[in-house]
Design a protein around this motif. Structure first.
Motif, PDB file in Angstrom:
ATOM      1  N   ILE A  61     -14.810 -27.665 -10.576  1.00 40.80           N
ATOM      2  CA  ILE A  61     -16.003 -26.900 -10.221  1.00 40.80           C
ATOM      3  C   ILE A  61     -16.552 -27.339  -8.867  1.00 40.80           C
ATOM      4  N   GLU A  62     -16.581 -28.644  -8.628  1.00 41.27           N
ATOM      5  CA  GLU A  62     -17.062 -29.139  -7.342  1.00 41.27           C
ATOM      6  C   GLU A  62     -16.188 -28.631  -6.202  1.00 41.27           C
ATOM      7  N   GLN A  63     -14.881 -28.604  -6.412  1.00 35.75           N
ATOM      8  CA  GLN A  63     -13.975 -28.102  -5.400  1.00 35.75           C
ATOM      9  C   GLN A  63     -14.220 -26.614  -5.142  1.00 35.75           C
ATOM     10  N   HIS A  64     -14.357 -25.844  -6.207  1.00 36.70           N
ATOM     11  CA  HIS A  64     -14.601 -24.404  -6.059  1.00 36.70           C
ATOM     12  C   HIS A  64     -15.903 -24.142  -5.311  1.00 36.70           C
ATOM     13  N   THR A  70     -16.411 -18.595  -0.969  1.00 41.84           N
ATOM     14  CA  THR A  70     -16.449 -18.165  -2.366  1.00 41.84           C
ATOM     15  C   THR A  70     -17.657 -17.264  -2.616  1.00 41.84           C
ATOM     16  N   SER A  71     -17.456 -16.212  -3.422  1.00 44.89           N
ATOM     17  CA  SER A  71     -18.539 -15.262  -3.671  1.00 44.89           C
ATOM     18  C   SER A  71     -19.291 -15.557  -4.967  1.00 44.89           C
ATOM     19  N   PHE A  72     -18.797 -16.518  -5.763  1.00 45.77           N
ATOM     20  CA  PHE A  72     -19.505 -16.875  -6.990  1.00 45.77           C
ATOM     21  C   PHE A  72     -19.479 -18.385  -7.184  1.00 45.77           C
ATOM     22  N   LYS A  73     -20.441 -18.876  -7.893  1.00 44.97           N
ATOM     23  CA  LYS A  73     -20.564 -20.303  -8.168  1.00 44.97           C
ATOM     24  C   LYS A  73     -20.267 -20.581  -9.638  1.00 44.97           C
ATOM     25  N   GLN A  74     -19.767 -21.785  -9.881  1.00 48.23           N
ATOM     26  CA  GLN A  74     -19.514 -22.245 -11.237  1.00 48.23           C
ATOM     27  C   GLN A  74     -20.442 -23.408 -11.560  1.00 48.23           C
ATOM     28  N   GLU A  75     -20.542 -23.729 -12.851  1.00 48.50           N
ATOM     29  CA  GLU A  75     -21.381 -24.846 -13.260  1.00 48.50           C
ATOM     30  C   GLU A  75     -20.835 -25.476 -14.536  1.00 48.50           C
ATOM     31  N   ILE A  76     -21.214 -26.714 -14.744  1.00 45.82           N
ATOM     32  CA  ILE A  76     -20.913 -27.389 -15.996  1.00 45.82           C
ATOM     33  C   ILE A  76     -21.773 -26.782 -17.093  1.00 45.82           C
ATOM     34  N   ASN A  77     -21.168 -26.483 -18.244  1.00 50.54           N
ATOM     35  CA  ASN A  77     -21.933 -25.928 -19.353  1.00 50.54           C
ATOM     36  C   ASN A  77     -21.363 -26.422 -20.675  1.00 50.54           C
ATOM     37  N   LYS A  78     -21.751 -25.811 -21.764  1.00 45.12           N
ATOM     38  CA  LYS A  78     -21.355 -26.265 -23.101  1.00 45.12           C
ATOM     39  C   LYS A  78     -19.860 -26.145 -23.354  1.00 45.12           C
ATOM     40  N   SER A 254     -15.385 -19.011 -17.827  1.00 45.44           N
ATOM     41  CA  SER A 254     -16.189 -19.797 -18.768  1.00 45.44           C
ATOM     42  C   SER A 254     -17.246 -20.632 -18.065  1.00 45.44           C
ATOM     43  N   SER A 255     -17.037 -20.919 -16.765  1.00 42.80           N
ATOM     44  CA  SER A 255     -17.964 -21.763 -16.012  1.00 42.80           C
ATOM     45  C   SER A 255     -18.842 -20.961 -15.051  1.00 42.80           C
ATOM     46  N   TYR A 256     -18.816 -19.636 -15.152  1.00 38.50           N
ATOM     47  CA  TYR A 256     -19.568 -18.797 -14.219  1.00 38.50           C
ATOM     48  C   TYR A 256     -21.049 -19.155 -14.243  1.00 38.50           C
ATOM     49  N   ALA A 257     -21.651 -19.177 -13.037  1.00 38.86           N
ATOM     50  CA  ALA A 257     -23.071 -19.490 -12.925  1.00 38.86           C
ATOM     51  C   ALA A 257     -23.848 -18.419 -12.180  1.00 38.86           C
ATOM     52  N   ASP A 258     -23.304 -17.948 -11.050  1.00 39.64           N
ATOM     53  CA  ASP A 258     -24.072 -17.031 -10.210  1.00 39.64           C
ATOM     54  C   ASP A 258     -23.133 -16.368  -9.208  1.00 39.64           C
ATOM     55  N   GLY A 259     -23.609 -15.293  -8.591  1.00 44.82           N
ATOM     56  CA  GLY A 259     -22.821 -14.602  -7.580  1.00 44.82           C
ATOM     57  C   GLY A 259     -21.932 -13.522  -8.186  1.00 44.82           C
ATOM     58  N   VAL A 260     -21.120 -12.900  -7.341  1.00 43.30           N
ATOM     59  CA  VAL A 260     -20.233 -11.823  -7.769  1.00 43.30           C
ATOM     60  C   VAL A 260     -18.874 -12.385  -8.126  1.00 43.30           C
ATOM     61  N   TYR A 261     -18.503 -12.254  -9.374  1.00 44.43           N
ATOM     62  CA  TYR A 261     -17.242 -12.799  -9.879  1.00 44.43           C
ATOM     63  C   TYR A 261     -16.077 -11.946  -9.376  1.00 44.43           C
ATOM     64  N   ASP A 262     -15.175 -12.578  -8.623  1.00 41.37           N
ATOM     65  CA  ASP A 262     -14.046 -11.855  -8.042  1.00 41.37           C
ATOM     66  C   ASP A 262     -12.744 -12.643  -8.135  1.00 41.37           C
ATOM     67  N   PRO A 297     -27.881 -16.851 -23.998  1.00 43.65           N
ATOM     68  CA  PRO A 297     -28.621 -16.834 -22.728  1.00 43.65           C
ATOM     69  C   PRO A 297     -28.447 -18.075 -21.872  1.00 43.65           C
ATOM     70  N   ASN A 298     -27.815 -19.119 -22.393  1.00 46.76           N
ATOM     71  CA  ASN A 298     -27.613 -20.336 -21.606  1.00 46.76           C
ATOM     72  C   ASN A 298     -26.320 -20.306 -20.799  1.00 46.76           C
ATOM     73  N   TRP A 299     -25.584 -19.212 -20.910  1.00 45.23           N
ATOM     74  CA  TRP A 299     -24.361 -19.052 -20.124  1.00 45.23           C
ATOM     75  C   TRP A 299     -24.624 -18.077 -18.973  1.00 45.23           C
ATOM     76  N   GLY A 300     -24.005 -18.340 -17.812  1.00 46.93           N
ATOM     77  CA  GLY A 300     -24.096 -17.417 -16.684  1.00 46.93           C
ATOM     78  C   GLY A 300     -25.524 -17.188 -16.241  1.00 46.93           C
ATOM     79  N   LYS A 301     -25.841 -15.939 -15.899  1.00 51.85           N
ATOM     80  CA  LYS A 301     -27.187 -15.573 -15.479  1.00 51.85           C
ATOM     81  C   LYS A 301     -27.960 -15.061 -16.693  1.00 51.85           C
ATOM     82  N   ASN A 302     -28.472 -16.001 -17.475  1.00 47.83           N
ATOM     83  CA  ASN A 302     -29.209 -15.669 -18.705  1.00 47.83           C
ATOM     84  C   ASN A 302     -28.377 -14.808 -19.646  1.00 47.83           C
ATOM     85  N   GLY A 303     -27.083 -15.095 -19.720  1.00 40.61           N
ATOM     86  CA  GLY A 303     -26.205 -14.365 -20.619  1.00 40.61           C
ATOM     87  C   GLY A 303     -25.432 -13.245 -19.963  1.00 40.61           C
ATOM     88  N   TYR A 304     -25.648 -13.005 -18.673  1.00 43.65           N
ATOM     89  CA  TYR A 304     -25.009 -11.913 -17.955  1.00 43.65           C
ATOM     90  C   TYR A 304     -24.102 -12.439 -16.845  1.00 43.65           C
TER      91      TYR A 304
END
Length: 326
Positions: A61-64, A70-78, A254-262, A297-304
């Motif tokens: 994730i840090e590398q990405h 990159t057009s989308f960010k990832q994050e550590i999650n459950k 599975s690690s999506y956080a924000d931005g446009v997933y491409d 709601p704890n995944w992605g952008k409040n579930g989206y």
């Protein structure tokens, strides 16, 4: 010789610092997500294995996120310490149940004959707190549009039961996967979809206990939207509400956080998941769909998630469908 000894001592100090930082990060992660892998009988092997998965995911994730374009960010999650087989439990679309893509591409688009897309871009829809975790994403993708269709027709919100489909739908496989349009057929045959309060979700397949008095909505009809037709999808959303669709979920999803997933890794793989498209928009010149996932709601952008639009990213434009309720 003295210089070499100083270097060795410095390297050892750095190793201790990094190991300590990794251990702290791991302990904080477990605490945040309520995880405990301390099993006395295995001598800490389970915890060590999970820690390694977590640290590997952290580095990826840090590398990405460090990449400039990159057009989308990832994050550590459950999900960051799960094995692939465990992650698969949160998916559940069976590609073998999909209609032939040749049929999807040749479907009539007579209902969608306007040259310009509609003005409405977003449809607000509160994300359900329930987390689909037994291969039942197909049930969630079927229920969300039906809830909206019922509300749109009668002006009253309603919460319907995904668990009823998991337990009672004989056309699909419960926790072993299914297909959302088959779920609509099952609801029609059962004379309705149960209210969620009568039939709450428990993430496992049980004996069917549905009775007609539980019903709060039924399927009048459903229809596929022509595949790879962005305009048709937009107009279907405006006219009928959120549309269910199949999706190809690969590891970065599975690690999506924000931005446009491409992510391009999903484009050549078969569908294995289902989401609900609730609208569309544009960010920094990139068109995207607004899709509701079934992971809470704890995944992605409040579930989206925002998924690149107009290029059939991850097959999101291959199998769209809407439902009408009564």
């Amino acid at each position: 010789m003295k210089f070499i000894s100083v270097l060795a001592g410095f390297a050892m100090t750095l190793t201790v610092i990094y190991c300590s930082a990794d251990s702290d990060a791991w302990e904080n992660y477990k605490k945040k997500h309520g995880k405990d892998y301390n099993i006395a009988a295995d001598g800490g092997k389970q915890d060590a294995m999970r820690k390694e998965l977590f640290l590997d995911k952290t580095r990826i994730i840090e590398q990405h996120n460090s990449e400039k374009f990159t057009s989308f960010k990832q994050e550590i999650n459950k999900f960051s310490d799960l094995l692939p087989a465990e992650m698969a439990k949160y998916l559940g679309v069976k590609a073998s149940l999909a209609p032939p893509i040749s049929m999807m591409g040749s479907m009539s688009s007579d209902l969608y004959n306007h040259r310009r897309p509609p003005n409405a871009r977003k449809m607000q829809f509160n994300c359900n707190n329930v987390l689909a975790q037994c291969g039942s994403c197909w049930a969630f993708a079927a229920i969300t549009p039906l809830e909206f269709a019922k509300c749109m027709k009668f002006g009253r919100p309603v919460r319907l039961s995904e668990q009823q489909l998991v337990d009672c739908d004989k056309l699909n496989g419960g926790c072993d996967g299914g297909w959302y349009t088959l779920a609509w057929i099952s609801i029609w045959r059962a004379w309705g979809s149960a209210h969620e309060s009568f039939y709450p979700y428990n993430a496992q397949k049980n004996t069917c206990s549905y009775s007609w008095f539980m019903a709060r909505a039924n399927v009048f009809t459903y229809r596929y939207v022509p595949a790879n037709n962005m305009l048709a999808m937009q107009q279907a959303i405006q006219k009928y509400g959120p549309i269910a669709t199949a999706f190809t979920a690969v590891d970065p999803f599975s690690s999506y956080a924000d931005g446009v997933y491409d992510d391009s890794a999903c484009d050549t793989q078969p569908v294995n998941h289902a989401v609900v498209i609730v609208g569309w928009d544009t960010l920094n010149g990139v068109d995207y769909w607004i899709a509701r996932n079934s992971w809470g709601p704890n995944w992605g952008k409040n579930g989206y998630i925002y998924v690149q639009r107009g290029v059939n990213k991850c097959n999101i434009e291959s199998y769209p469908a809407y439902v009408l309720a009564f």
